[in-house]
Design an enzyme around this catalytic site. Structure first.
Site, PDB file in Angstrom:
ATOM      1  N   GLY A  84       0.810  -1.214   0.000  1.00 51.08           N
ATOM      2  CA  GLY A  84       0.000   0.000   0.000  1.00 51.08           C
ATOM      3  C   GLY A  84       0.840   1.259   0.000  1.00 51.08           C
ATOM      4  N   SER A  90      -5.565 -12.842  -3.129  1.00 52.23           N
ATOM      5  CA  SER A  90      -4.427 -13.734  -2.896  1.00 52.23           C
ATOM      6  C   SER A  90      -4.690 -15.109  -3.481  1.00 52.23           C
ATOM      7  CB  SER A  90      -4.157 -13.876  -1.398  1.00 52.23           C
ATOM      8  OG  SER A  90      -3.155 -14.842  -1.155  1.00 52.23           O
ATOM      9  N   TYR A 123      -8.166 -16.534   6.892  1.00 56.73           N
ATOM     10  CA  TYR A 123      -7.510 -15.701   5.888  1.00 56.73           C
ATOM     11  C   TYR A 123      -7.906 -16.139   4.474  1.00 56.73           C
ATOM     12  CZ  TYR A 123      -3.964 -13.357   3.126  1.00 56.73           C
ATOM     13  OH  TYR A 123      -3.324 -12.593   2.173  1.00 56.73           O
TER      14      TYR A 123
END
Length: 302
Positions: free
Chosen positions: A33, A157, A183
């Site tokens: 980021g 991901s 996750y």
């Protein structure tokens, strides 16, 4: 520089400029980021960045301003795992600009143990998916104002393949918690959201894509459990720099792959999806559930 106490601190607010593109980048206090925010600022964008940690946010802001001294950069502190704070962050953005050319949903978390947010959600699902869902909706009028050509890019991901499907009967993982499943489920949710959102805003001239950045050496594993830390440690020799991890996001941001929407990309091209990630029914189902959950948190989405 302005410093305010409490959640949503604005660390710096530059003067208003007109006629330049504005980008909102979450998770911009470090790693991918930070690189995205820095390079967009270098490229002439006005950047509204978000970070959670005060010290890292200040350091990131200093780095961005050093790299792009003439750029207009705001850094706003906010905990995006709590829905009313997502709404407050979006309100701060809307108070400072009337249009957004780019929203990069990059903020994310990996758990060391099961934790619930103030809204009663499992933290990983809240921070990695529900925050993306709500923030994108809250900023949609600003994205439409900059269309055609505005974009939403979400950091997903390859981990979405590590779970067979969403835990539809236990999204909060209250019955059985696994940090790796939490996750993986949140990253699958990112892809399902991207595909459904892209369909819904296609005729508004907004492109919506998500990206697998690769295994990147950042501080992302700092709150992860032992397995996550070990994976990052063992993978270090083969891992990418944050600059390499940001490459596909920046490619899209700067006009690459101009016809791509509803796509999951890695290494600058469409990548393979799991069966669950390709499910039209799953994407629509998650959309409806996300509306219900954010409404329960006091945030209605139209």
């Amino acid at each position: 520089m302005q410093c305010r106490s409490g959640t949503g601190d604005r660390l710096y607010r530059g003067q208003e400029y007109h006629g330049i593109k504005t980008a909102v980048v979450t998770g911009a206090s470090s790693g991918i980021g930070l690189v995205v925010a820095r390079e967009l600022a270098r490229d002439g964008w006005r950047v509204i960045a978000q970070g959670r940690d005060h010290a890292r946010s200040e350091a990131a802001l200093a780095e961005i301003r050093s790299a792009a001294p003439e750029a207009q950069v705001d850094m706003i502190r906010a905990d995006l795992s709590v829905m009313d704070k997502v709404d407050a962050f979006a309100s701060q953005v809307a108070a400072s600009t009337d249009r957004i050319g780019l929203l990069v949903n990059n903020a994310g978390a990996t758990p060391s143990r099961r934790m619930e947010t103030a809204d009663g959600f499992e933290q990983t699902f809240a921070a990695n998916h529900l925050a993306v869902f709500l923030l994108t909706h809250r900023l949609l009028p600003l994205l439409k104002a900059a269309a055609p050509g505005s974009q939403v890019i979400t950091t997903a991901s390859v981990a979405h393949k590590f779970i067979k499907d969403m835990k539809w009967d236990d999204l909060k993982q209250a019955q059985s918690f696994s940090a790796s499943d939490a996750y993986a489920q949140s990253k699958l949710a990112n892809i399902l959201f991207t595909r459904e959102m892209a369909k819904r805003v296609k005729h508004d001239g907004i492109r919506v894509n998500c990206v697998h950045p690769g295994v990147v050496q950042t501080n992302f594993d700092s709150h992860g459990n032992l397995a996550v830390k070990l994976m990052y440690f063992l993978g270090k020799p083969l891992s990418l720099t944050p600059e390499q991890g940001a490459d596909t996001i920046l490619l899209l941001a700067k006009g690459g792959a101009p016809n791509a929407t509803g796509q999951y990309l890695a290494k600058r091209k469409p990548a393979a999806l799991s069966a669950a990630a390709q499910s039209e029914q799953g994407a629509a189902r998650l959309w409806d559930i996300s509306k219900e959950l954010t409404a329960k948190a006091g945030q209605t989405v139209g």
